[in-house]
Write an enzyme that holds these catalytic residues in place. Sequence first.
Site, mmCIF file in Angstrom:
data_model
loop_
_atom_site.group_PDB
_atom_site.id
_atom_site.type_symbol
_atom_site.label_atom_id
_atom_site.label_comp_id
_atom_site.label_asym_id
_atom_site.label_seq_id
_atom_site.Cartn_x
_atom_site.Cartn_y
_atom_site.Cartn_z
ATOM 1 N N HIS A 83 -9.153 -2.255 18.431
ATOM 2 C CA HIS A 83 -8.906 -0.833 17.692
ATOM 3 C C HIS A 83 -10.305 -0.319 17.456
ATOM 4 C CE1 HIS A 83 -6.640 2.583 16.205
ATOM 5 N NE2 HIS A 83 -6.850 2.042 14.875
ATOM 6 N N ASN B 110 -11.794 -4.350 2.720
ATOM 7 C CA ASN B 110 -10.554 -4.446 3.095
ATOM 8 C C ASN B 110 -10.167 -6.015 3.287
ATOM 9 O OD1 ASN B 110 -10.193 -1.973 2.872
ATOM 10 N ND2 ASN B 110 -9.757 -1.344 5.016
ATOM 11 N N GLY C 153 0.846 -1.475 -0.116
ATOM 12 C CA GLY C 153 0.112 -0.055 0.065
ATOM 13 C C GLY C 153 0.693 1.291 -0.161
ATOM 14 N N ALA C 154 0.739 2.089 -1.100
ATOM 15 C CA ALA C 154 1.773 3.265 -1.298
ATOM 16 C C ALA C 154 0.758 4.169 -1.024
ATOM 17 C CB ALA C 154 2.240 3.205 -2.456
ATOM 18 N N GLY D 254 1.225 4.024 4.244
ATOM 19 C CA GLY D 254 2.201 3.165 3.356
ATOM 20 C C GLY D 254 3.449 4.112 3.129
ATOM 21 N N VAL E 105 -1.641 -3.092 9.600
ATOM 22 C CA VAL E 105 -2.334 -1.815 9.766
ATOM 23 C C VAL E 105 -3.746 -1.370 9.266
ATOM 24 C CG1 VAL E 105 -1.817 0.703 9.605
ATOM 25 C CG2 VAL E 105 0.192 -0.842 9.554
ATOM 26 N N ARG F 159 -11.437 5.277 6.018
ATOM 27 C CA ARG F 159 -12.563 5.606 6.188
ATOM 28 C C ARG F 159 -12.941 7.190 5.930
ATOM 29 N NH1 ARG F 159 -13.562 6.015 12.770
ATOM 30 N NH2 ARG F 159 -11.328 6.159 13.485
#
Length: 307
Positions: A176, A96, A10-11, A15, A119, A83
């Site tokens: 979380h 996801n 994930g960039a 990320g 993450v 989100r």
Amino acid sequence: MSKRKVTVVGAGFVGATAAQRLVEKQLADVVLIDIVEGLPQGKALDMMQSAAVEGFDTKIIGTNDYQDTANSDVVIITAGIARKPGMSRDDLLNTNSQIVGGVTEQIAKYSPNAIIIVVSNPLDVMTQLAWRKSGFPANRVIGMAGVLDSARYARFIAEALECSIKDVRAMVLGGHGDTMVPVPQYSTVNGIPITELLPKDKIDAINTRTKNGGAEIVSLLKTGSAYYAPSSSAVAMAEAVLLDSNRILPCCALLSGEYGVNDLYCGVPVALGKNGVNKIIQLELSADELSALQNSVAAVRELAGKL
Ligand code: APR
């Protein structure tokens, strides 16, 4: 010593910022991978060109090909959607889980000995999914949440007491999400519990702000979610693994009887080193704290059941 290798999947905001922190701290060479063509390559090139100014010798490449991630020591998974205002982390579940499930299979294939740090949200359930899809032992699959939630808690404590953040140690347990459990008795300023430093109503207000810490930022940004503190937190966990430092950090780990919980990933303090989770630390909790933790565990279990 051979150079260590970290893959960041994930960039996007989290990320790319994690990748930047890793190379600037010279912790490892980094492979940044994304499904979008050109995005990781462009960001990696840009970061490499900052090396002359920042003065780091670590390397980063961007790619869309999992072969380039082979034999990573650590893999940080941030792929997925973030989100928007009005959404909870739980609303990201369906999208996801497809993304994280697919990514994890590729990672496990090419880096069978890696430590995976998840993450992507909803965090506890995505970590559990990554553990199942990877086939790795549970000590090698961990989720990043507690470090972030505790960092937010620490910031609000330092602000209330007008003290140095360096002296604050804060502890947040549980899932979380809205049910996370800030634990004042284990949150200290240089060893002094905040229960001795702040009145109860102030602590209650800080606890509430901590639980809503992510949503507060989402409502301000409007187009995405937090990434500076999340990337710091993921890199702190990667650092503990890469340096085999055995730091005690609150992480999302598989519970097998600890805190009375079985077969579920949830946030607890762990000792973190090159093998991932070396130990789960069991804190003595008050009756109220234990019941709040059980409530949080129940919320995570309910969401996990929807997968
Ligand atoms: N493989 C690789 N990358 C993917 C895939 C996939 N299958 N699907 C999506 N991505 C990439 C997107 O192309 C995007 O570049 O994941 C990146 C996500 O970046 P952002 O949209 O900027 O989201 P970010 O703010 O980084 O958050 C990522 O971390 O904190 C959590 O809740 C947050 O789940 C979210 C994740």
